[in-house]
Design an enzyme around this catalytic site. Structure first.
Site, PDB file in Angstrom:
ATOM      1  N   ASP A 196      23.444   1.995  -7.265  1.00  0.00           N
ATOM      2  CA  ASP A 196      24.020   1.434  -8.483  1.00  0.00           C
ATOM      3  C   ASP A 196      23.014   0.426  -9.023  1.00  0.00           C
ATOM      4  O   ASP A 196      22.018   0.104  -8.363  1.00  0.00           O
ATOM      5  CB  ASP A 196      25.369   0.741  -8.175  1.00  0.00           C
ATOM      6  CG  ASP A 196      25.991   0.115  -9.435  1.00  0.00           C
ATOM      7  OD1 ASP A 196      25.919   0.745 -10.504  1.00  0.00           O
ATOM      8  OD2 ASP A 196      26.528  -0.999  -9.351  1.00  0.00           O
ATOM      9  N   SER A 197      23.297  -0.103 -10.204  1.00  0.00           N
ATOM     10  CA  SER A 197      22.419  -1.125 -10.771  1.00  0.00           C
ATOM     11  C   SER A 197      22.552  -2.463 -10.030  1.00  0.00           C
ATOM     12  O   SER A 197      21.687  -3.317 -10.151  1.00  0.00           O
ATOM     13  CB  SER A 197      22.771  -1.333 -12.243  1.00  0.00           C
ATOM     14  OG  SER A 197      24.118  -1.741 -12.355  1.00  0.00           O
ATOM     15  N   GLY A 248      23.809  -0.864 -18.497  1.00  0.00           N
ATOM     16  CA  GLY A 248      24.664  -0.513 -19.634  1.00  0.00           C
ATOM     17  C   GLY A 248      23.996  -0.538 -20.999  1.00  0.00           C
ATOM     18  O   GLY A 248      24.148   0.399 -21.783  1.00  0.00           O
ATOM     19  N   CYS A 263      27.238   4.787 -10.124  1.00  0.00           N
ATOM     20  CA  CYS A 263      27.047   4.065 -11.374  1.00  0.00           C
ATOM     21  C   CYS A 263      27.429   5.039 -12.486  1.00  0.00           C
ATOM     22  O   CYS A 263      26.863   6.135 -12.573  1.00  0.00           O
ATOM     23  CB  CYS A 263      25.579   3.666 -11.485  1.00  0.00           C
ATOM     24  SG  CYS A 263      25.131   2.995 -13.092  1.00  0.00           S
ATOM     25  N   GLU A 318      29.482  -9.556 -11.737  1.00  0.00           N
ATOM     26  CA  GLU A 318      28.311  -9.970 -10.937  1.00  0.00           C
ATOM     27  C   GLU A 318      28.390 -11.462 -10.612  1.00  0.00           C
ATOM     28  O   GLU A 318      27.940 -11.905  -9.564  1.00  0.00           O
ATOM     29  CB  GLU A 318      27.005  -9.673 -11.690  1.00  0.00           C
ATOM     30  CG  GLU A 318      26.649  -8.191 -11.811  1.00  0.00           C
ATOM     31  CD  GLU A 318      25.848  -7.636 -10.623  1.00  0.00           C
ATOM     32  OE1 GLU A 318      25.156  -8.410  -9.955  1.00  0.00           O
ATOM     33  OE2 GLU A 318      25.950  -6.411 -10.378  1.00  0.00           O
ATOM     34  N   CYS A 342      33.301   2.155 -14.899  1.00  0.00           N
ATOM     35  CA  CYS A 342      32.115   1.398 -14.481  1.00  0.00           C
ATOM     36  C   CYS A 342      32.450   0.874 -13.100  1.00  0.00           C
ATOM     37  O   CYS A 342      33.549   0.341 -12.892  1.00  0.00           O
ATOM     38  CB  CYS A 342      31.838   0.246 -15.446  1.00  0.00           C
ATOM     39  SG  CYS A 342      30.547  -0.884 -14.849  1.00  0.00           S
ATOM     40  N   THR A 343      31.533   1.059 -12.165  1.00  0.00           N
ATOM     41  CA  THR A 343      31.873   0.717 -10.780  1.00  0.00           C
ATOM     42  C   THR A 343      31.985  -0.790 -10.553  1.00  0.00           C
ATOM     43  O   THR A 343      32.406  -1.223  -9.488  1.00  0.00           O
ATOM     44  CB  THR A 343      30.848   1.336  -9.798  1.00  0.00           C
ATOM     45  OG1 THR A 343      29.527   0.994 -10.239  1.00  0.00           O
ATOM     46  CG2 THR A 343      30.996   2.834  -9.754  1.00  0.00           C
ATOM     47  N   HIS A 344      31.615  -1.584 -11.547  1.00  0.00           N
ATOM     48  CA  HIS A 344      31.831  -3.030 -11.438  1.00  0.00           C
ATOM     49  C   HIS A 344      33.286  -3.418 -11.744  1.00  0.00           C
ATOM     50  O   HIS A 344      33.741  -4.484 -11.343  1.00  0.00           O
ATOM     51  CB  HIS A 344      30.945  -3.794 -12.426  1.00  0.00           C
ATOM     52  CG  HIS A 344      29.525  -3.953 -11.974  1.00  0.00           C
ATOM     53  ND1 HIS A 344      28.646  -2.903 -11.917  1.00  0.00           N
ATOM     54  CD2 HIS A 344      28.832  -5.051 -11.576  1.00  0.00           C
ATOM     55  CE1 HIS A 344      27.474  -3.351 -11.505  1.00  0.00           C
ATOM     56  NE2 HIS A 344      27.554  -4.653 -11.295  1.00  0.00           N
TER      57      HIS A 344
HETATM   58  N1  DGL Z   1      28.082  -0.307 -12.407  1.00  0.00           N
HETATM   59  C1  DGL Z   1      27.392   0.483 -13.347  1.00  0.00           C
HETATM   60  C2  DGL Z   1      28.269   1.509 -14.009  1.00  0.00           C
HETATM   61  O1  DGL Z   1      29.123   2.030 -13.319  1.00  0.00           O
HETATM   62  C3  DGL Z   1      26.395  -0.183 -14.245  1.00  0.00           C
HETATM   63  C4  DGL Z   1      26.702  -1.481 -14.851  1.00  0.00           C
HETATM   64  C5  DGL Z   1      25.482  -2.036 -15.547  1.00  0.00           C
HETATM   65  O2  DGL Z   1      24.472  -2.202 -14.859  1.00  0.00           O
HETATM   66  O3  DGL Z   1      25.524  -2.242 -16.772  1.00  0.00           O
HETATM   67  O4  DGL Z   1      28.100   1.842 -15.143  1.00  0.00           O
END
Ligand code: DGL
Length: 266
Positions: free
Chosen positions: A8-9, A41, A71, A150, A182-184
């Site tokens: 992931d990022s 993103g 991600c 984050e 989004c995994t965040h």
């Molecule tokens: N967690 C990532 C996603 O699922 C990327 C978030 C990011 O780096 O902008 O899109």
């Protein structure tokens, strides 16, 4: 038996790593968080494809036998190229999330939130249309959610106010389920749920991805009988971000072992 590579990022993909570690406790996980280049993103598709290939190559060099793109942005923009680049299965998070989302929406409008890159790609809309041509999908980019997650601002008034602003058009549209694309975002789930109301089902693709991985790995059964990996899981980042371990533990649901620095261009 090789490891499962996950990238992931940043810390977001740890929500997926956690689901995979629970589903396949006997498999070793090698995680890469591209903290030097987060967020993905707002970046262009070309850049995301390059980053994704570099991340995938790094993990491939560690003897993995499946790659999970944890991600949504990279899944939306780079998955085709990753499929053709490696001999092992490559899984994205997008399709499993859409499938779960449509099931949960029960024919009603489905909401999808994600990064600007993910929403602009229309990948969710297209994936939903492939599964159900009559599906009504309302999409919204929520760019501030990634830095808030984050930063660990998961229960902060500022986050709630921003969530209200982002999600208002979706509640007005009467969505029945909302894909956290989004995994965040799963870390912000309590606030998101509060804002959209208890009647809207939140869909986090992590568990669905873990189940799909089991189905795709020829020797998954052998791995699922063991309760600990044959050697310790490893967690890499491209920049030692001060808060990675602290915030990462929240995403993973347990303490992170020592985080290692990855040199992608070596
Ligand atoms: N967690 C990532 C996603 O699922 C990327 C978030 C990011 O780096 O902008 O899109």
């Amino acid at each position: 038996m090789g490891a499962i590579g996950i990238f992931d990022s940043g810390v977001g993909g740890l929500t997926v790593a956690r689901a995979i570690m629970e589903e396949l406790p006997g498999r070793r996980v090698i995680y890469l968080g591209d903290t030097a280049r987060v967020p993905y993103g707002p970046k262009s598709p070309r850049t995301i494809r390059r980053f994704s290939k570099e991340n995938g190559d790094f993990l491939a060099d560690h003897g993995i036998d499946a790659l999970v793109v944890a991600c949504n942005t990279a899944s939306a923009l780079a998955i085709e190229e990753l499929h053709s680049r490696y001999p092992f299965p490559v899984l994205g998070v997008l399709e499993p999330g859409v499938r779960e989302g449509l099931r949960a929406a029960k024919g009603g409008p489905l909401g999808v939130i994600g990064t600007v890159g993910t929403i602009k790609s229309a990948a969710y809309r297209l994936a939903a249309a492939r599964l159900d041509s009559a599906a009504v999908v309302e999409c919204r980019a929520c760019p501030l959610f990634v830095p808030l997650a984050e930063e660990g601002m998961v229960d902060h008034l500022a986050t709630e106010l921003i969530a209200r602003d982002y999600l208002e058009p979706l509640t007005t549209a009467g969505i029945r389920a909302l894909v956290l694309g989004c995994t965040h975002y799963p870390l912000l789930a309590p606030i998101i749920q509060r804002v959209v109301g208890a009647d809207v089902t939140l869909v986090d693709s992590a568990d669905a991805v873990a189940r799909e991985l089991v189905a795709r790995l020829p020797d998954a059964q052998a791995g699922s009988e063991a309760t600990v990996p044959p050697s310790p899981n490893r967690f890499f980042v491209t920049d030692i971000a001060t808060r990675f371990s602290e915030v990462g533990a929240r995403f993973l649901g347990s303490e992170l072992p020592a985080v290692e620095l990855a040199d992608l261009v070596e």
